[in-house]
Design an enzyme around this catalytic site. Structure first.
Site, mmCIF file in Angstrom:
data_model
loop_
_atom_site.group_PDB
_atom_site.id
_atom_site.type_symbol
_atom_site.label_atom_id
_atom_site.label_comp_id
_atom_site.label_asym_id
_atom_site.label_seq_id
_atom_site.Cartn_x
_atom_site.Cartn_y
_atom_site.Cartn_z
ATOM 1 C CD GLU A 1 -2.576 1.321 2.629
ATOM 2 O OE1 GLU A 1 -2.909 0.283 3.237
ATOM 3 O OE2 GLU A 1 -2.821 2.462 3.056
ATOM 4 C CB SER B 1 -7.154 -9.936 5.653
ATOM 5 O OG SER B 1 -6.050 -9.930 6.520
#
Ligand code: SF4
Length: 288
Positions: free
Chosen positions: A127, A266
């Site tokens: 990211e 996640s």
């Protein structure tokens, strides 16, 4: 007797749920092979299931043919990957979390405004690497102690954070920069820690303080899971990472009465349920 306190925010966050749904739908619909460059999300249990549904994970785009479908991961992709994929005419399915996309837009805006962009986050994380591509020359700061005296003096700066950063580190870095660089001309601060991350981190603090043992369920490769672990450990030394149901819970839960459970963004809900079931079975065995 062993009791379990479950966090409210468990299972996938909205961004990961959306990404997994799109990938599963693509695997059903696509007539060509479906690839992802590295894992779509950071959870090996979920990736294993997606592989069983025919997702091919590759480390490079070199051998992909023009008609192939390429999934772009939830945490964003560096520009060189996008350029190569377009040149090869791959069919792109972008599952970047909308919140990550928003941070990317803010990053571009700050860069275009001529500000020195500072990203508070882990420079090796995909990211952050994608953000660095959007604002060439941006600084990354991982910890408060990374900040040197006067490096931003006289400059105009824009500060953003990795979406899974902790609020405490982000605001700590902002305040340290201002204290050590009192001559900065202009400062734009965007708190881009995502709301789901904030909720889980706040819950981890409360849970860690109210139980004998805190179990953080998630992958060691997941940035937000690792941060929950750090937050928990600061408050409660008996905070453990549990990656899957194979963990030695019998040993971990020794001499514990109250167990707290929280998961990374996640981590699928079914995995949390498996762990809860295992704890309940352990309790039954102890009562025999
Ligand atoms: S943790 Fe936040 S930014 Fe990351 S995928 Fe989930 S919702 Fe999006």
């Amino acid at each position: 007797m062993l009791s379990v306190k479950l966090a409210k925010n468990i299972g996938f966050c909205s961004g990961v749920r959306r990404a997994v749904n799109i990938v599963e739908e693509t695997l059903i619909q696509s007539k060509s092979k479906v690839y992802s460059l590295g894992p779509v999300i950071h959870n090996p249990e979920v990736i294993k299931q997606l592989k069983e549904k025919n997702l091919c994970i590759v480390n490079s785009l070199d051998n992909l043919e023009g008609s192939s479908t390429l999934i772009l991961p939830s945490h964003g992709s560096p520009r060189n990957i996008l350029d190569t994929a377009k040149k090869k005419r791959l069919r792109l399915i972008d599952v970047t979390c909308p919140y990550v996309s928003l941070v990317q837009k803010i990053c571009v805006l700050l860069h275009k405004q001529g500000l020195e962009v500072i990203i508070v986050g882990d420079r090796k994380h995909p990211e952050v690497r994608a953000l660095l591509d959007l604002a060439p020359g941006a600084y990354t700061i991982e910890k408060i102690k990374d900040i040197k005296e006067d490096i931003f003096s006289y400059k105009k700066i824009g500060i953003i954070s990795q979406t899974t950063q902790t609020k405490d580190i982000f605001f700590g870095v902002v305040s340290e920069i201002l204290q050590k660089n009192p001559l900065i001309k202009e400062v734009h601060v965007y708190n881009t820690v995502c709301l789901d991350t904030v909720r889980r981190q706040d819950e981890a603090k409360k849970l860690a303080d109210s139980v004998d043992i805190l179990l953080v369920i998630g992958s060691r490769h997941s940035a937000n899971t690792k941060r929950l672990l750090c937050i928990g450990r600061k408050i409660n030394k008996r905070t453990h990472l549990v990656e899957n149901e194979k963990a030695n819970l019998n040993k971990i839960l020794k001499k514990a009465n109250k167990v707290g459970l929280i998961s990374g963004a996640s981590t699928p809900q079914w995995l949390v349920k498996k762990i809860v079931k295992k704890i309940i079975n352990l309790r039954k065995e102890k009562l025999k």
